[in-house]
Write a protein that holds these residues in place. Structure first.
Motif, PDB file in Angstrom:
ATOM      1  N   ALA A 330       0.850  -1.186   0.000  1.00  0.00           N
ATOM      2  CA  ALA A 330       0.000   0.000   0.000  1.00  0.00           C
ATOM      3  C   ALA A 330       0.883   1.233   0.000  1.00  0.00           C
ATOM      4  O   ALA A 330       1.945   1.262   0.650  1.00  0.00           O
ATOM      5  N   LEU A 331       0.473   2.243  -0.773  1.00  0.00           N
ATOM      6  CA  LEU A 331       1.153   3.537  -0.711  1.00  0.00           C
ATOM      7  C   LEU A 331       0.952   4.118   0.685  1.00  0.00           C
ATOM      8  O   LEU A 331      -0.124   3.985   1.269  1.00  0.00           O
ATOM      9  N   ARG A 332       1.976   4.768   1.188  1.00  0.00           N
ATOM     10  CA  ARG A 332       1.915   5.187   2.587  1.00  0.00           C
ATOM     11  C   ARG A 332       1.010   6.404   2.788  1.00  0.00           C
ATOM     12  O   ARG A 332       1.121   7.395   2.066  1.00  0.00           O
ATOM     13  N   PRO A 333       0.106   6.338   3.772  1.00  0.00           N
ATOM     14  CA  PRO A 333      -0.687   7.518   4.124  1.00  0.00           C
ATOM     15  C   PRO A 333      -0.034   8.332   5.230  1.00  0.00           C
ATOM     16  O   PRO A 333      -0.529   9.393   5.597  1.00  0.00           O
ATOM     17  N   MET A 334       1.069   7.795   5.803  1.00  0.00           N
ATOM     18  CA  MET A 334       1.792   8.473   6.880  1.00  0.00           C
ATOM     19  C   MET A 334       3.209   7.891   6.930  1.00  0.00           C
ATOM     20  O   MET A 334       3.486   6.868   6.325  1.00  0.00           O
ATOM     21  N   THR A 335       4.089   8.552   7.685  1.00  0.00           N
ATOM     22  CA  THR A 335       5.498   8.135   7.734  1.00  0.00           C
ATOM     23  C   THR A 335       5.862   7.455   9.043  1.00  0.00           C
ATOM     24  O   THR A 335       6.911   6.822   9.141  1.00  0.00           O
ATOM     25  N   CYS A 336       4.999   7.569  10.065  1.00  0.00           N
ATOM     26  CA  CYS A 336       5.413   7.147  11.404  1.00  0.00           C
ATOM     27  C   CYS A 336       5.975   5.723  11.487  1.00  0.00           C
ATOM     28  O   CYS A 336       7.063   5.518  12.041  1.00  0.00           O
ATOM     29  N   PRO A 337       5.300   4.674  10.944  1.00  0.00           N
ATOM     30  CA  PRO A 337       5.861   3.340  11.142  1.00  0.00           C
ATOM     31  C   PRO A 337       7.222   3.158  10.491  1.00  0.00           C
ATOM     32  O   PRO A 337       8.050   2.369  10.974  1.00  0.00           O
ATOM     33  N   PHE A 338       7.472   3.899   9.391  1.00  0.00           N
ATOM     34  CA  PHE A 338       8.777   3.809   8.730  1.00  0.00           C
ATOM     35  C   PHE A 338       9.867   4.383   9.638  1.00  0.00           C
ATOM     36  O   PHE A 338      10.947   3.801   9.791  1.00  0.00           O
ATOM     37  N   GLN A 339       9.576   5.539  10.246  1.00  0.00           N
ATOM     38  CA  GLN A 339      10.589   6.155  11.114  1.00  0.00           C
ATOM     39  C   GLN A 339      10.796   5.347  12.392  1.00  0.00           C
ATOM     40  O   GLN A 339      11.880   5.392  12.975  1.00  0.00           O
ATOM     41  N   TYR A 340       9.789   4.597  12.812  1.00  0.00           N
ATOM     42  CA  TYR A 340       9.979   3.741  13.990  1.00  0.00           C
ATOM     43  C   TYR A 340      11.063   2.707  13.724  1.00  0.00           C
ATOM     44  O   TYR A 340      11.850   2.360  14.628  1.00  0.00           O
ATOM     45  N   TYR A 341      11.128   2.212  12.485  1.00  0.00           N
ATOM     46  CA  TYR A 341      12.144   1.204  12.181  1.00  0.00           C
ATOM     47  C   TYR A 341      13.521   1.834  12.007  1.00  0.00           C
ATOM     48  O   TYR A 341      14.539   1.149  12.157  1.00  0.00           O
ATOM     49  N   VAL A 342      13.568   3.119  11.680  1.00  0.00           N
ATOM     50  CA  VAL A 342      14.846   3.819  11.742  1.00  0.00           C
ATOM     51  C   VAL A 342      15.335   3.829  13.187  1.00  0.00           C
ATOM     52  O   VAL A 342      16.512   3.560  13.475  1.00  0.00           O
ATOM     53  N   TYR A 343      14.417   4.110  14.109  1.00  0.00           N
ATOM     54  CA  TYR A 343      14.759   4.101  15.537  1.00  0.00           C
ATOM     55  C   TYR A 343      15.182   2.708  15.992  1.00  0.00           C
ATOM     56  O   TYR A 343      16.180   2.542  16.700  1.00  0.00           O
ATOM     57  N   LYS A 344      14.450   1.693  15.553  1.00  0.00           N
ATOM     58  CA  LYS A 344      14.706   0.326  16.017  1.00  0.00           C
ATOM     59  C   LYS A 344      15.972  -0.282  15.416  1.00  0.00           C
ATOM     60  O   LYS A 344      16.444  -1.325  15.889  1.00  0.00           O
ATOM     61  N   ALA A 345      16.531   0.364  14.387  1.00  0.00           N
ATOM     62  CA  ALA A 345      17.735  -0.183  13.757  1.00  0.00           C
ATOM     63  C   ALA A 345      18.931  -0.154  14.703  1.00  0.00           C
ATOM     64  O   ALA A 345      19.924  -0.861  14.484  1.00  0.00           O
ATOM     65  N   GLU A 346      18.863   0.675  15.740  1.00  0.00           N
ATOM     66  CA  GLU A 346      19.944   0.763  16.733  1.00  0.00           C
ATOM     67  C   GLU A 346      19.348   0.694  18.132  1.00  0.00           C
ATOM     68  O   GLU A 346      18.181   1.047  18.336  1.00  0.00           O
ATOM     69  N   GLN A 347      20.142   0.273  19.091  1.00  0.00           N
ATOM     70  CA  GLN A 347      19.690   0.305  20.487  1.00  0.00           C
ATOM     71  C   GLN A 347      19.981   1.691  21.057  1.00  0.00           C
ATOM     72  O   GLN A 347      21.034   2.277  20.797  1.00  0.00           O
ATOM     73  N   HIS A 348      19.034   2.210  21.838  1.00  0.00           N
ATOM     74  CA  HIS A 348      19.162   3.565  22.353  1.00  0.00           C
ATOM     75  C   HIS A 348      19.131   3.583  23.875  1.00  0.00           C
ATOM     76  O   HIS A 348      18.370   2.840  24.503  1.00  0.00           O
TER      77      HIS A 348
END
Length: 654
Positions: A330-348
């Motif tokens: 599906a074409l994205r209606p928002m960006t939030c879940p994508f940016q969550y995986y940017v966050y999850k790519a590293e431990q913080h």
């Protein structure tokens, strides 16, 4: 019974009285002006019988509620006129709205000539002065009544009401309409009205339903008020971004490309590019954001984790079929879940937070075709989107920071005074629309309420306007016709970190869920462009103008000097051009003014000899001769500081 009036005075009656009779007892003039009333704060019909102690406020058209009753009554007169002239037309709905009223009919489209004809018939009906009489019927009798009248849309509305409901109608002469009211006592009290336009509208706003013909109108208590409104409408038409934006060559639309998919023309791109560069530099350099760039689509799996698949699928463009295809996108209606995986790519660690992710995101939403309008309601748009991942103890201050950034952007654009703030809450009566427990919703809403109160921001609370995963602050503005759109959103999210298993390591080495703020700083660039076109009637602040300076040689003899001036302007980052046509200077000046260029530099023999330019601006008119260096210094400062200069020349205001 004791009736407490708005001014605190009291009236005592020994028997039940209608609101109208109480108004007449107070003053015959008040009774003539009355259109509705409030009993203990609730708006009621003038025919309502009061039989107990209460607080009573008699409403006239001077109040929004009273004016709405006048307009609602006028919509019934419109419906009667249409039925008289076009007996085959079927009635749908006809409410009052903020700017007037409308009525939907199952009928072929109405022309302006038709509207004039209907207006004439309405005046006859008003002159007849029929009283409006209210009566009720049990549900089944009401259905039969409207079936006999051949009104299928009214029958459908009645069938949607509870089994035990008593259905109310209003009769005026031979015309009867299904309606809850309130209404005026008689049509003769309608003094000033106008039918504005006609358009198509889907029955119940659903594009799967039949397209009906909608007639818009407005009404006021006085002819002077109507005249002022109509004058305002004429000004609105001049500022309408859908008209002016096309005339200025900022955007266009093409049927074969699709509805809600505008094409930005080169001039429009310049404005959006300026806005985008400003926002990105502002967020990154001054507000601590880091940029991401994420895909325009994703597998359905992502949206199932976030909850969008269950709660928002109808608003998405889905690529594939779950029953046939191995993978559905599906074409994205928002960006939030994508940016969550940017966050999850590293431990913080707790020390890393807050993390502020910003992205200039292109989004896609499958809006109903009936909702499409110019640049304000589109199916593909670009937004200054951002998500802040924060510790719970940082949430309040970061939320305040998002509000401060939004307010700064509004101030810079010169539109801060044009917005309203709304706390958009969940609807506890429709829990299935949301995720999370009531306690979380109530707590987060209270946090936002306190923040707005502490910042002394006036706001209203709107039930049912929250996203499915959290309450938000919506910053809204009205277009030139009074329709309100959300320009900027800042949302408190205490739920999606759990959905995506997001965490940080706290000072004790434990995993802790962060909170998330979803926000925009300037909102959707297309909608913002539409807003600015209408706000400034195309006379944008200089820093946003597609063309900032036009050099006008008095004759062809001075083209070389004009080109030299133009080259110096461009070297200093000023968007400029030369009008080297063999036209008279007066004609060139008029053309430049119509093109809404803020500055024109007239050059001739004296200017070339002294290395100066004669400056004309939309702000002060003829500003006299200046050295080119001085002009460049002044305009580059104006552009750099994003100054909004006042237009003081009368001819430029016309």
């Amino acid at each position: 019974m004791i009736i407490t009036l708005k001014d605190g005075s009291k009236k005592e009656y020994a028997q039940p009285m209608s609101v109208y009779d109480i108004a007449a007892d107070i003053s015959e003039g008040l009774a003539r002006m009355a259109t509705a009333a409030q009993v203990n704060g609730a708006v009621v019909d003038l025919r309502t019988v009061v039989d107990a102690d209460c607080e009573l406020n008699i409403l006239t058209p001077s109040s929004p509620e009273g004016l709405a009753a006048l307009r609602h009554t006028t919509s019934h007169v419109l419906a009667e006129a249409v039925k008289r002239l076009y007996p085959q037309a079927k009635l749908a709905i006809g409410p009052s709205i903020e700017t007037g009223f409308y009525y939907d009919f199952d009928h072929e489209p109405f022309s302006r000539e038709d509207l004039d004809k209907i207006e004439k018939e309405m005046k006859k009906i008003i002159k007849e002065g029929a009283k409006l009489e209210k009566f009720t019927l049990p549900r089944e009798e009401a259905i039969k009544f409207m079936e006999e009248k051949g009104e299928p849309y009214k029958v459908e509305l009645i069938r949607d009401l509870p089994e035990d409901a008593e259905i109310s109608f209003y009769r005026q002469g031979d015309f009867v309409d299904l309606c809850a009211g309130p209404h005026m006592m008689s049509t003769k009290n309608i003094k000033a009205f106008k039918l504005i336009s006609s358009s198509g509208a889907y029955w119940r706003g659903n594009e799967k339903n039949k397209m009906l013909a909608r007639i818009y109108g407005t009404a006021y208590a006085k002819k002077e008020e109507l005249a002022a409104h109509l004058e305002q409408l004429e000004e609105a038409k001049k500022r309408d971004h859908n008209k002016l934006g096309r005339e200025m060559g900022l955007f266009t639309t093409v049927d074969v490309i699709g509805q809600g998919l505008p094409l930005l023309m080169p001039k429009g791109v310049i404005i959006v590019k300026e806005l985008q560069r400003w926002i990105e530099d502002l967020e990154d350099n001054e507000w601590g954001y880091v940029r991401t760039k994420t895909p325009l689509m994703a597998k359905s799996d992502l949206y199932k984790i976030s909850g969008h698949w269950d709660h928002y699928k109808d608003g998405m463009f889905v690529l594939g079929d779950e029953e046939k295809d191995k993978e559905v996108y599906a074409l994205r209606p928002m960006t939030c879940p994508f940016q969550y995986y940017v966050y999850k790519a590293e431990q913080h660690s707790y020390r890393d937070l807050p993390l502020r992710y910003g992205e200039t995101s292109t989004l896609f939403r499958n809006e109903d075709s009936g909702e499409m309008h110019g640049l304000t309601r589109v199916r593909q748009f670009t937004i200054s989107e951002g998500h802040l991942v924060v510790r719970p103890d940082q949430m309040v201050e970061e939320f305040k920071g998002c509000l401060a950034l939004a307010k700064y952007c509004l101030q810079t654009l010169g539109v801060e005074e044009d917005v309203t703030y709304h706390l958009s809450k969940w609807d506890p009566d429709n829990k299935e629309k949301y995720i999370g427990d009531p306690e979380v919703w109530n707590e987060t809403e209270e946090h936002i309420r306190r923040v707005l109160t502490e910042l002394d921001i006036k706001f209203t609370e709107d039930v049912g306007e929250a996203a499915f995963y959290g309450p938000k602050v919506d910053i809204n503005a009205k277009n030139v016709y009074g329709k309100e759109d959300t320009m900027i959103t800042i949302q408190w999210d205490a739920l999606l970190a759990e959905q995506f298993d997001m965490y940080y390591i706290d000072e004790n080495g434990e995993k802790v869920r962060p909170c998330i703020i979803h926000r925009t700083s300037i909102g959707c660039y297309e909608r913002t462009l539409a807003w600015l076109i209408e706000k400034y009637a195309g006379l944008f602040p200089t820093w946003l103008c597609p063309e900032q300076v036009r050099v006008l040689p008095i004759s062809e003899k001075y083209t070389d000097y004009a080109e030299k001036v133009n080259a110096e302007l461009k070297k200093n980052g000023i968007r400029s051009s030369v009008d080297n046509r063999s036209e008279k200077i007066g004609y060139k000046i008029r053309e430049t003014r119509l093109a809404k260029v803020p500055y024109m530099l007239v050059v001739g023999a004296k200017e070339e000899e002294e290395n100066v330019v004669s400056v004309r601006s939309r702000y002060l008119g003829d500003e006299g001769q200046k050295s080119l260096d001085d002009f460049i210094t002044a305009i580059t400062k104006e552009i750099r500081t994003k100054e909004i200069r006042k237009i003081e020349v009368q001819e430029e205001k016309k």
